[in-house]
Design a protein around this motif. Sequence first.
Motif, PDB file in Angstrom:
ATOM      1  N   THR A 249       0.854  -1.183   0.000  1.00  0.00           N
ATOM      2  CA  THR A 249       0.000   0.000   0.000  1.00  0.00           C
ATOM      3  C   THR A 249       0.890   1.233   0.000  1.00  0.00           C
ATOM      4  O   THR A 249       1.749   1.401   0.884  1.00  0.00           O
TER       5      THR A 249
ATOM      6  N   ASN B 194       0.909   7.582  -0.963  1.00  0.00           N
ATOM      7  CA  ASN B 194       0.118   8.529  -1.752  1.00  0.00           C
ATOM      8  C   ASN B 194       0.233   8.142  -3.221  1.00  0.00           C
ATOM      9  O   ASN B 194       0.920   7.168  -3.564  1.00  0.00           O
ATOM     10  N   TYR B 195      -0.401   8.884  -4.099  1.00  0.00           N
ATOM     11  CA  TYR B 195      -0.452   8.481  -5.506  1.00  0.00           C
ATOM     12  C   TYR B 195       0.886   8.612  -6.229  1.00  0.00           C
ATOM     13  O   TYR B 195       1.045   8.106  -7.354  1.00  0.00           O
TER      14      TYR B 195
ATOM     15  N   GLU C 222      -7.533   2.988  -6.873  1.00  0.00           N
ATOM     16  CA  GLU C 222      -8.931   2.858  -6.487  1.00  0.00           C
ATOM     17  C   GLU C 222      -9.397   4.217  -5.978  1.00  0.00           C
ATOM     18  O   GLU C 222      -8.691   4.857  -5.188  1.00  0.00           O
TER      19      GLU C 222
ATOM     20  N   SER D 235     -11.612   1.653 -10.449  1.00  0.00           N
ATOM     21  CA  SER D 235     -10.268   1.104 -10.243  1.00  0.00           C
ATOM     22  C   SER D 235      -9.668   0.736 -11.592  1.00  0.00           C
ATOM     23  O   SER D 235     -10.382   0.502 -12.571  1.00  0.00           O
TER      24      SER D 235
ATOM     25  N   ARG E   4      -7.324  11.643  -3.612  1.00  0.00           N
ATOM     26  CA  ARG E   4      -8.296  10.698  -3.063  1.00  0.00           C
ATOM     27  C   ARG E   4      -7.980   9.257  -3.459  1.00  0.00           C
ATOM     28  O   ARG E   4      -8.626   8.313  -3.004  1.00  0.00           O
TER      29      ARG E   4
ATOM     30  N   LYS F  80      -6.462   5.681  -3.625  1.00  0.00           N
ATOM     31  CA  LYS F  80      -5.748   4.660  -2.862  1.00  0.00           C
ATOM     32  C   LYS F  80      -4.893   3.899  -3.863  1.00  0.00           C
ATOM     33  O   LYS F  80      -5.418   3.323  -4.828  1.00  0.00           O
TER      34      LYS F  80
ATOM     35  N   THR G 130      -2.044   0.987  -4.723  1.00  0.00           N
ATOM     36  CA  THR G 130      -1.297  -0.220  -4.359  1.00  0.00           C
ATOM     37  C   THR G 130      -0.225  -0.438  -5.416  1.00  0.00           C
ATOM     38  O   THR G 130      -0.518  -0.404  -6.615  1.00  0.00           O
TER      39      THR G 130
END
Length: 244
Positions: A138, A141-142, A155, A165, A204, A206, A208
């Motif tokens: 995880t 941040n982006y 996502e 996603s 915003r 998420k 991975t």
Amino acid sequence: MFISCFVSAKVMLLLWNRLVEENMNVLIHFLGQFKLSPVLLVFICSHCISVYFENDAFICDSLCSVFSPLFVTWKKVVNGGEPRLRGCIGTLEACQLINGFRDYALTSALRDRRFPPIQAKELPNLECTVSILTDYETANNYLDWEVGKHGIIIEFVDDYNTRRSATYLPEVPAHEGWTRVEAIDSLIRKAGFSGPITESLRKRIKLTRYQSTLFTMHYSDYASHVKATRGAAPTIAGARLGNY
């Protein structure tokens, strides 16, 4: 990583022969007891595409207990040019390798909605790549990932409260020459979002990140292997494809 511990030359055969007709009850039998290996995994896909046209088959029990996320990619090489995507589908969830490569070899070649189904006459111009996905993390941040090293899954919930996603394999942003922001923005579009892309939206997300081990084989290599091990080049409906 478990894949890199084994090297034998047998996986693409299996994948070329998995292009089985969707409504046929064709069982995949893999010849012999092979060690788990990168090349064996690609041979699975390579061999699978021929099953669709020729109803050939294999069995390999040694792969049945191994689970991993995976992708199968088909590309077409014409007149020595750069390979062009012909189909790419996989799963981000761990699945049994033998079933996963068998099924996604077929799905990516015949049912990628971006492309028409692969035809037998295209086989000599195809190359197959298998990707084994590992090291899921995880991100903070982006932007917490490296181009060329990580694949990314984003996502997010858009302004209309729709969950979206999408993913890119590690090689995609590097191949396209994208920055991290450009790759993220492209993934947002890939996820189906058509509204304005703002910094607020990016924050915003998420994200991975993951890594992958990939292996590629061209049809000519597959045909040479079949000829060396069986004494004759692969045929489709009795006809030999290419100069093998």
